[in-house]
Design an enzyme around this catalytic site. Structure first.
Site, PDB file in Angstrom:
ATOM      1  N   ASP A  27      -1.283  10.589  -3.515  1.00  0.00           N
ATOM      2  CA  ASP A  27      -0.250   9.560  -3.716  1.00  0.00           C
ATOM      3  C   ASP A  27       0.622  10.071  -5.078  1.00  0.00           C
ATOM      4  O   ASP A  27       1.804  10.077  -4.951  1.00  0.00           O
ATOM      5  CB  ASP A  27      -0.650   8.111  -3.985  1.00  0.00           C
ATOM      6  CG  ASP A  27      -1.942   8.133  -4.772  1.00  0.00           C
ATOM      7  OD1 ASP A  27      -2.467   8.895  -5.208  1.00  0.00           O
ATOM      8  OD2 ASP A  27      -2.561   7.085  -4.677  1.00  0.00           O
ATOM      9  N   GLY A  78       0.731  -1.139  -0.142  1.00  0.00           N
ATOM     10  CA  GLY A  78       0.125  -0.117   0.094  1.00  0.00           C
ATOM     11  C   GLY A  78       0.855   1.328   0.050  1.00  0.00           C
ATOM     12  O   GLY A  78       0.433   2.312   0.340  1.00  0.00           O
ATOM     13  N   ALA A 124       3.053   5.769  -8.215  1.00  0.00           N
ATOM     14  CA  ALA A 124       4.346   6.412  -8.601  1.00  0.00           C
ATOM     15  C   ALA A 124       4.750   5.730  -9.763  1.00  0.00           C
ATOM     16  O   ALA A 124       5.488   6.551 -10.535  1.00  0.00           O
ATOM     17  CB  ALA A 124       5.450   5.623  -7.249  1.00  0.00           C
ATOM     18  N   GLY A 129       1.656   2.945  -2.654  1.00  0.00           N
ATOM     19  CA  GLY A 129       1.320   3.594  -3.724  1.00  0.00           C
ATOM     20  C   GLY A 129       2.083   3.429  -4.969  1.00  0.00           C
ATOM     21  O   GLY A 129       2.568   4.287  -5.708  1.00  0.00           O
ATOM     22  N   SER A 130       2.558   2.039  -5.372  1.00  0.00           N
ATOM     23  CA  SER A 130       3.551   1.649  -6.396  1.00  0.00           C
ATOM     24  C   SER A 130       2.577   2.262  -7.966  1.00  0.00           C
ATOM     25  O   SER A 130       3.416   2.787  -8.629  1.00  0.00           O
ATOM     26  CB  SER A 130       3.561   0.339  -6.452  1.00  0.00           C
ATOM     27  OG  SER A 130       2.406  -0.391  -6.461  1.00  0.00           O
ATOM     28  N   SER A 131       1.356   1.842  -7.943  1.00  0.00           N
ATOM     29  CA  SER A 131       0.639   2.457  -9.058  1.00  0.00           C
ATOM     30  C   SER A 131       0.710   3.901  -9.491  1.00  0.00           C
ATOM     31  O   SER A 131       1.133   4.038 -10.561  1.00  0.00           O
ATOM     32  CB  SER A 131      -0.803   2.006  -9.133  1.00  0.00           C
ATOM     33  OG  SER A 131      -0.866   0.749  -8.875  1.00  0.00           O
TER      34      SER A 131
HETATM   35  O1  PMV Z   1      -4.991   3.063   0.653  1.00  0.00           O
HETATM   36  P1  PMV Z   1      -3.865   4.308   0.324  1.00  0.00           P
HETATM   37  O2  PMV Z   1      -2.819   4.211   1.252  1.00  0.00           O
HETATM   38  O3  PMV Z   1      -3.775   4.254  -1.116  1.00  0.00           O
HETATM   39  O4  PMV Z   1      -4.736   5.495   0.746  1.00  0.00           O
HETATM   40  C1  PMV Z   1      -6.079   5.879   0.499  1.00  0.00           C
HETATM   41  C2  PMV Z   1      -6.354   7.291   0.997  1.00  0.00           C
HETATM   42  C3  PMV Z   1      -7.789   7.725   0.742  1.00  0.00           C
HETATM   43  O5  PMV Z   1      -7.785   8.885   1.196  1.00  0.00           O
HETATM   44  C4  PMV Z   1      -8.690   6.529   1.368  1.00  0.00           C
HETATM   45  C5  PMV Z   1      -8.082   7.722  -0.760  1.00  0.00           C
HETATM   46  C6  PMV Z   1      -7.287   8.861  -1.534  1.00  0.00           C
HETATM   47  O6  PMV Z   1      -7.235   8.845  -2.799  1.00  0.00           O
HETATM   48  O7  PMV Z   1      -7.114  10.133  -0.963  1.00  0.00           O
END
Ligand code: PMV
Length: 337
Positions: free
Chosen positions: A168, A121, A127, A123-125
């Site tokens: 992200d 989790g 990045a 955020g590889s996609s």
């Molecule tokens: O699950 P992650 O780490 O990609 O975080 C999502 C965060 C959210 O606020 C729920 C969604 C977003 O795009 O901001």
């Protein structure tokens, strides 16, 4: 004399671009940020790498061995026109958006690798999307502002996921630690030379779009309650910004605990995450919360250096996996080869 195959490779190598972009860690404000409130996100030292070059064909060719993708091919005029393997969908989407926006259509060879597993989790996609877009702008010698790059990638991510705040992508692009609002309406670099946190993977992979839709459904049913939760999250994010600058780790911990309770009220926490939070607190952490969409992925805990070892050991004993990540890393960088 060089064979044609060799020549193509020579052309590719001579014109290829190497880009790297950091993963991210959500510190405060998840979910509320999807509705226009602020969040705090930091770029981590785990990065993804994209190598891109022209291949002289009319195809996009992708190699991503860590994702099980080898020699994936798609005609450049057919990008995103049918079901795609998830692993390459973000690359196809951003290449297609780039072609549409700038009218430049040439075959490409793209290879990716990553410092971290896409399960964590981090955020590889996003990045990979940012690194690919940056590579394209450099290959085609198109000067894009940071906001233009962001917008291009944000469109591509929404093409695939349909939902998201883009936090992200902001971390991948600007790096460091940011106070951020959806669509990059606010991107403020925070002064943060350290934040003593432990990052722990819960062992469960979460699906962010599913959780975002779950919150949307809850909001539709209980609009006043959810608005109240979001307002409280906004207040604590703004307070955190001040408390972090003062290096008041106890204060940061308190705000983490409050943010966690609000996420529980939103219905995105899990028993496993709560068990890990409690474990960290019992071992001496000042505060703990889930990080990201919830439903799994990682939790974070803030603690003094003197307590770090005890907190980490307790988390491992409780079934967590410690992620040795450093925060506040550099945004996207590139090199010509
Ligand atoms: O699950 P992650 O780490 O990609 O975080 C999502 C965060 C959210 O606020 C729920 C969604 C977003 O795009 O901001």
């Amino acid at each position: 004399m060089l064979s044609l195959k060799k020549l193509t490779w020579e052309v590719l190598v001579s014109a290829s671009i190497n880009v790297s972009a950091p993963g991210k860690l959500m510190l405060f404000g998840e979910h509320a940020v999807v509705y226009g409130y602020s969040c705090i996100v930091t770029a981590v030292d785990q990065r993804v790498y994209v190598k891109a070059g022209f291949n002289g064909k009319d195809e996009l060719v992708v190699n991503a061995p860590q994702l099980g993708v080898s020699g994936y091919r798609k005609k450049v005029d057919r990008l995103c026109d049918q079901e795609m393997p998830k692993q390459v969908s973000f690359i196809e989407a951003v290449v297609r958006r780039f072609y549409q926006n700038y009218g430049l259509v040439r075959g490409l060879e793209i290879a990716t690798r990553s410092d971290f597993s896409h399960s964590y989790g981090f955020g590889s996609s996003s990045a990979i999307t940012m690194a690919t877009a940056t590579a394209l702008s450099k290959l085609y010698l198109i000067k894009l502002s940071k906001k233009q790059l962001f917008d291009l990638c944000y469109q591509a991510v929404l093409d695939i996921q349909g939902v998201g705040s883009g936090f992200d992508l902001a971390a991948a692009l600007w790096g460091k630690t940011l106070l951020y609002k959806k669509g990059a309406r606010l991107v403020k670099k925070m002064i943060l030379d350290q934040l003593p946190i432990v990052v722990c993977y819960s062992g469960v992979k979460a699906d962010t779009p599913t959780l975002v839709r779950q919150v949307a459904e809850f909001k539709r049913k209980k609009p006043r309650k959810v608005k109240q939760i979001f307002n409280k999250i906004e207040q604590l994010v703004l307070q955190t910004e001040k408390v972090i600058i003062q290096k008041d780790w106890q204060g940061v911990g308190k705000l983490m605990n409050t943010n966690q309770r609000l996420l529980e009220d939103l219905g995105v926490s899990t028993l496993k995450l709560e068990k890990l939070n409690k474990t960290a607190l019992n071992a001496g952490a000042y505060g703990a919360k889930l990080s990201g969409a919830g439903g799994g992925d990682c939790m974070i805990a803030v603690c003094l250096q003197s307590k770090r070892d005890a907190v980490e050991q307790a988390l491992i004993k409780a079934g967590g996996e410690i992620m040795p990540v450093k925060l506040n890393s550099k945004g996207v960088t590139w090199q010509k080869k």
